[in-house]
Enzyme design. Structure first.
Site, PDB file in Angstrom:
ATOM      1  N   HIS A  20       0.826  -1.209   0.000  1.00  0.00           N
ATOM      2  CA  HIS A  20       0.000   0.000   0.000  1.00  0.00           C
ATOM      3  C   HIS A  20       0.859   1.258   0.000  1.00  0.00           C
ATOM      4  O   HIS A  20       2.093   1.181  -0.067  1.00  0.00           O
ATOM      5  CB  HIS A  20      -1.009  -0.032   1.155  1.00  0.00           C
ATOM      6  CG  HIS A  20      -0.396  -0.160   2.532  1.00  0.00           C
ATOM      7  ND1 HIS A  20       0.450   0.781   3.065  1.00  0.00           N
ATOM      8  CD2 HIS A  20      -0.528  -1.124   3.471  1.00  0.00           C
ATOM      9  CE1 HIS A  20       0.811   0.414   4.282  1.00  0.00           C
ATOM     10  NE2 HIS A  20       0.241  -0.745   4.558  1.00  0.00           N
ATOM     11  N   HIS A  23       3.933   1.411   2.411  1.00  0.00           N
ATOM     12  CA  HIS A  23       5.136   0.667   2.010  1.00  0.00           C
ATOM     13  C   HIS A  23       5.859   1.405   0.885  1.00  0.00           C
ATOM     14  O   HIS A  23       7.086   1.531   0.881  1.00  0.00           O
ATOM     15  CB  HIS A  23       4.781  -0.733   1.511  1.00  0.00           C
ATOM     16  CG  HIS A  23       3.979  -1.562   2.475  1.00  0.00           C
ATOM     17  ND1 HIS A  23       2.741  -2.068   2.171  1.00  0.00           N
ATOM     18  CD2 HIS A  23       4.243  -1.966   3.737  1.00  0.00           C
ATOM     19  CE1 HIS A  23       2.281  -2.763   3.198  1.00  0.00           C
ATOM     20  NE2 HIS A  23       3.168  -2.706   4.174  1.00  0.00           N
ATOM     21  N   CYS A 128       1.143 -11.320  19.390  1.00  0.00           N
ATOM     22  CA  CYS A 128       0.221 -10.919  18.324  1.00  0.00           C
ATOM     23  C   CYS A 128       0.769 -11.449  17.009  1.00  0.00           C
ATOM     24  O   CYS A 128       1.864 -11.055  16.580  1.00  0.00           O
ATOM     25  CB  CYS A 128       0.065  -9.398  18.246  1.00  0.00           C
ATOM     26  SG  CYS A 128      -0.867  -8.914  16.761  1.00  0.00           S
ATOM     27  N   CYS A 131       1.303  -8.749  14.287  1.00  0.00           N
ATOM     28  CA  CYS A 131       2.541  -7.966  14.446  1.00  0.00           C
ATOM     29  C   CYS A 131       3.757  -8.877  14.403  1.00  0.00           C
ATOM     30  O   CYS A 131       4.869  -8.405  14.284  1.00  0.00           O
ATOM     31  CB  CYS A 131       2.624  -7.276  15.800  1.00  0.00           C
ATOM     32  SG  CYS A 131       1.425  -6.025  16.144  1.00  0.00           S
ATOM     33  N   CYS A 145      -4.456  -6.724  20.900  1.00  0.00           N
ATOM     34  CA  CYS A 145      -3.279  -6.025  20.373  1.00  0.00           C
ATOM     35  C   CYS A 145      -3.593  -4.534  20.237  1.00  0.00           C
ATOM     36  O   CYS A 145      -4.622  -4.186  19.641  1.00  0.00           O
ATOM     37  CB  CYS A 145      -2.885  -6.605  19.015  1.00  0.00           C
ATOM     38  SG  CYS A 145      -1.719  -5.559  18.134  1.00  0.00           S
ATOM     39  N   HIS A 148      -3.568  -3.768  16.235  1.00  0.00           N
ATOM     40  CA  HIS A 148      -4.563  -4.390  15.359  1.00  0.00           C
ATOM     41  C   HIS A 148      -5.947  -4.516  15.969  1.00  0.00           C
ATOM     42  O   HIS A 148      -6.903  -4.838  15.268  1.00  0.00           O
ATOM     43  CB  HIS A 148      -4.062  -5.770  14.904  1.00  0.00           C
ATOM     44  CG  HIS A 148      -2.849  -5.683  14.048  1.00  0.00           C
ATOM     45  ND1 HIS A 148      -1.580  -5.951  14.499  1.00  0.00           N
ATOM     46  CD2 HIS A 148      -2.719  -5.301  12.758  1.00  0.00           C
ATOM     47  CE1 HIS A 148      -0.720  -5.770  13.516  1.00  0.00           C
ATOM     48  NE2 HIS A 148      -1.373  -5.362  12.452  1.00  0.00           N
ATOM     49  N   LYS A 296      -3.442   5.929  10.517  1.00  0.00           N
ATOM     50  CA  LYS A 296      -2.293   5.332   9.829  1.00  0.00           C
ATOM     51  C   LYS A 296      -2.785   4.502   8.642  1.00  0.00           C
ATOM     52  O   LYS A 296      -3.686   3.692   8.787  1.00  0.00           O
ATOM     53  CB  LYS A 296      -1.515   4.434  10.791  1.00  0.00           C
ATOM     54  CG  LYS A 296      -0.293   3.818  10.134  1.00  0.00           C
ATOM     55  CD  LYS A 296       0.470   2.879  11.053  1.00  0.00           C
ATOM     56  CE  LYS A 296       1.702   2.340  10.339  1.00  0.00           C
ATOM     57  NZ  LYS A 296       1.844   0.914  10.358  1.00  0.00           N
ATOM     58  N   LYS A 299      -3.016  -2.037   6.069  1.00  0.00           N
ATOM     59  CA  LYS A 299      -3.784  -3.028   5.317  1.00  0.00           C
ATOM     60  C   LYS A 299      -5.200  -3.144   5.856  1.00  0.00           C
ATOM     61  O   LYS A 299      -6.165  -3.257   5.109  1.00  0.00           O
ATOM     62  CB  LYS A 299      -3.067  -4.364   5.435  1.00  0.00           C
ATOM     63  CG  LYS A 299      -3.685  -5.460   4.627  1.00  0.00           C
ATOM     64  CD  LYS A 299      -3.035  -6.766   5.008  1.00  0.00           C
ATOM     65  CE  LYS A 299      -3.655  -7.930   4.257  1.00  0.00           C
ATOM     66  NZ  LYS A 299      -3.243  -9.196   4.848  1.00  0.00           N
TER      67      LYS A 299
HETATM   68  N1  MSP Z   1       8.565  -7.418   8.123  1.00  0.00           N
HETATM   69  C1  MSP Z   1       8.701  -6.314   9.002  1.00  0.00           C
HETATM   70  C2  MSP Z   1      10.008  -5.589   8.765  1.00  0.00           C
HETATM   71  C3  MSP Z   1      11.242  -6.435   8.927  1.00  0.00           C
HETATM   72  S1  MSP Z   1      12.691  -5.525   8.560  1.00  0.00           S
HETATM   73  C4  MSP Z   1      13.927  -6.515   9.046  1.00  0.00           C
HETATM   74  C5  MSP Z   1       7.558  -5.330   8.788  1.00  0.00           C
HETATM   75  N2  MSP Z   1       6.951  -5.415   7.600  1.00  0.00           N
HETATM   76  S2  MSP Z   1       5.702  -4.507   7.152  1.00  0.00           S
HETATM   77  O1  MSP Z   1       5.236  -5.078   5.921  1.00  0.00           O
HETATM   78  O2  MSP Z   1       4.755  -4.390   8.202  1.00  0.00           O
HETATM   79  O3  MSP Z   1       6.285  -3.127   6.767  1.00  0.00           O
HETATM   80  C6  MSP Z   1       6.432  -2.097   7.692  1.00  0.00           C
HETATM   81  C7  MSP Z   1       7.029  -0.901   6.991  1.00  0.00           C
HETATM   82  O4  MSP Z   1       6.179  -0.433   5.939  1.00  0.00           O
HETATM   83  C8  MSP Z   1       7.154   0.316   7.900  1.00  0.00           C
HETATM   84  O5  MSP Z   1       8.267   0.251   8.734  1.00  0.00           O
HETATM   85  C9  MSP Z   1       7.259   1.419   6.884  1.00  0.00           C
HETATM   86  O6  MSP Z   1       8.512   1.372   6.285  1.00  0.00           O
HETATM   87  C10 MSP Z   1       6.199   0.975   5.885  1.00  0.00           C
HETATM   88  N3  MSP Z   1       4.874   1.468   6.257  1.00  0.00           N
HETATM   89  C11 MSP Z   1       3.758   0.714   6.478  1.00  0.00           C
HETATM   90  N4  MSP Z   1       2.706   1.559   6.723  1.00  0.00           N
HETATM   91  C12 MSP Z   1       3.129   2.831   6.668  1.00  0.00           C
HETATM   92  C13 MSP Z   1       2.496   4.083   6.752  1.00  0.00           C
HETATM   93  N5  MSP Z   1       1.196   4.221   6.956  1.00  0.00           N
HETATM   94  N6  MSP Z   1       3.260   5.173   6.583  1.00  0.00           N
HETATM   95  C14 MSP Z   1       4.601   5.095   6.310  1.00  0.00           C
HETATM   96  N7  MSP Z   1       5.214   3.929   6.223  1.00  0.00           N
HETATM   97  C15 MSP Z   1       4.530   2.777   6.450  1.00  0.00           C
HETATM   98  O7  MSP Z   1       7.306  -4.541   9.656  1.00  0.00           O
END
Ligand code: MSP
Length: 505
Positions: A20, A23, A128, A131, A145, A148, A296, A299
């Site tokens: 999304h 990411h 969780c 998470c 959580c 979530h 925020k 997903k």
């Molecule tokens: N798999 C772990 C990370 C392991 S790194 C060794 C994880 N994955 S995640 O798919 O949840 O991705 C999290 C990351 O996505 C956040 O740290 C950020 O970089 C990005 N973001 C997810 N949602 C976000 C927002 N709403 N805003 C900005 N960045 C966001 O955590």
């Protein structure tokens, strides 16, 4: 062999999520940084990838009647496709299910075990799955959580633990002597606060789970997914397999991430590296969140169903997409996203400021000089002023990028664009051109405008690679935009459709 490569990483995203805007935000920012450093002639390694083990994926696969392997192979495609659409220039894409990750993780874990920092203990508490995180009673108040809002699981299991508590003082020392280690300042303070409270040992294995990397000395356990995932930053660059390569790239210059995963990167990961005697990353940078309607973007949120990166790319074009998220947010802070803001910024900055400057400069060279950029002629103070501003924008933007102030760096290039537009309005070359005797001055004005546009195109290329390459070639230049291009006089411009067409409706 010594380090000679600027190394930037994104988090590895949970593969089963739908990619999304949040990411894409991190990945586009890292891509900007990678391209920026390449533009400045630095050797760069840019790593991204997906986190593919853990309870979350095992569960998702089971729900669909697939093996975890089949499931992750199916969903990884969404990530790779989005990065392609966004013109992400990563040098490598690591999947944690690849043998090149699994093997070296075994070696790292063995090294960690051999230091005496790992012991078998028992964990009773909450977890969780969404998470993939252990939660304290206070965090998961009421068995839910906090992130979530879904029920947490109660675990009672024997786990291997990492002696994180033993690293409290060493971490504090590291923070003291490396003020730029955790950025921005707010993050540094938050992390320091948590270390000062004292650190507890942490579980690093799961006995009940199958979908993971086995603990090398006890195959009844798999490595806890976070502990294994962090190691992607070193397994992907040759840790345990290609020492020479590893030493050229490691330590990372920056691990980039959202602020919710700073604990793992700024406390757990450095302590693990200290334990096995590896250098620490130079910086871990926690950026703020993208919010939609104050929430925020995630997903599970309502927001994500409404706005997909692919739709925005279709609507605005990939360059405008990238530009928006780099420019509209102050990188360390949370910022609200709305399509209305994106549209307004597109019109003001891209269609008007940059689009107009480009089209009128090229059109006038075409009309008054047969398409060939004129000689600079006599450079008068207004011309010199614009050229000086363009010349200063690069170094000042580079300093800002070095501090991860991406939006300000791009802003400093925009100052040149705005000034160039004002300059043209003041010089009025379209009026001067009516009088034959003023043609040398018109030439000088258009040469100056084109030269500043050339600098702008190179500096904005990391943000908008496609559009700036197009502008570059319309200015009569060949190859990819670069900072040391030859003077434009004599180049043949190529007029075309607007670089950033006006939005409809
Ligand atoms: N798999 C772990 C990370 C392991 S790194 C060794 C994880 N994955 S995640 O798919 O949840 O991705 C999290 C990351 O996505 C956040 O740290 C950020 O970089 C990005 N973001 C997810 N949602 C976000 C927002 N709403 N805003 C900005 N960045 C966001 O955590």
């Amino acid at each position: 062999m010594t380090k000679d490569t600027w190394y930037v990483t994104t988090p590895i995203y949970y593969v089963n999520d739908v990619p999304h805007l949040g990411h894409a935000y991190t990945t586009v920012a890292c891509d900007f940084l990678a391209r920026w450093h390449r533009l400045h002639g630095r050797r760069v390694h840019f790593l991204t990838g997906t986190d593919e083990h853990g309870a979350k994926n095992a569960k998702a696969a089971e729900e669909r009647g697939l093996t975890p392997r089949e499931w992750v192979d199916q969903v990884v495609v969404h990530w790779k496709q989005l990065w392609e659409r966004l013109e992400i220039s990563h040098d490598d894409y690591i999947r944690t299910t690849e043998p090149r990750h699994i093997g070296p993780v075994g070696r790292f874990m063995t090294a960690l075990h051999e230091t005496g920092d790992v012991y078998l203990g028992s964990y009773e508490g909450l977890y969780c799955v969404r998470c993939e995180e252990f939660k304290t009673d206070t965090e998961a108040e009421g068995g839910v959580c906090p992130i979530h809002k879904t029920p947490v699981e109660t675990l009672a299991e024997d786990n291997y633990f990492f002696r994180l508590s033993a690293y409290t003082d060493r971490l504090l020392d590291h923070y003291e002597s490396n003020p730029g280690f955790a950025q921005p300042e707010r993050t540094r303070n938050e992390v320091l606060g948590r270390i000062r409270q004292g650190l507890r040992d942490i579980p690093i294995s799961r006995p009940t789970l199958k979908w993971g990397i086995p603990v090398p000395w006890d195959d009844k356990h798999v490595i806890y997914v976070w502990i294994e995932a962090l190691q992607n930053y070193i397994t992907a660059i040759g840790y345990g397999t290609d020492d020479e390569r590893f030493k050229r790239i490691w330590p990372a210059d920056v691990h980039m991430m959202g602020k919710e995963i700073i604990w793992h990167h700024a406390i757990v990961w450095p302590a693990m590296l200290m334990s096995v005697g590896l250098p620490l990353p130079k910086t871990v940078f926690a950026h703020g969140w993208l919010l939609a309607g104050g929430e925020k973007i995630a997903k599970s949120g309502r927001s994500i169903a409404q706005i997909s990166p692919l739709e925005l790319i279709d609507q605005f074009g990939v360059d405008a997409y990238r530009y928006h998220f780099l420019r509209a947010t102050s990188f360390g802070d949370d910022s609200n996203f709305s399509i209305e803001d994106m549209g307004a910024r597109y019109t003001a900055d891209l269609a008007n400021d940059l689009g107009n400057l480009a089209s009128r400069t090229v059109a006038m060279v075409d009309r008054y000089f047969g398409g060939v950029v004129p000689e600079p002629g006599e450079v008068q103070p207004p011309e010199q002023d614009l050229l000086d501003r363009a010349g200063a924008a690069g170094p000042s933007a580079d300093a800002l990028v070095g501090q991860y102030r991406i939006n300000e760096a791009i802003g400093s290039v925009w100052e040149v664009i705005r000034h160039a537009n004002r300059y043209l309005v003041e010089r009025e070359p379209w009026k001067l051109a009516r009088d034959e005797s003023s043609l040398p001055l018109v030439g000088s004005v258009l040469n100056t405008a084109a030269e500043s546009l050339k600098t702008v195109a190179a500096l904005l290329c990391p943000a908008m690679p496609g559009a700036m390459s197009e502008l570059w070639s319309r200015l009569g230049l060949e190859g990819p935009p670069r900072l040391d291009a030859p003077p434009l006089a004599g180049a043949r411009v190529r007029p075309g459709d607007p670089l950033f067409p006006r939005l409809e409706g």
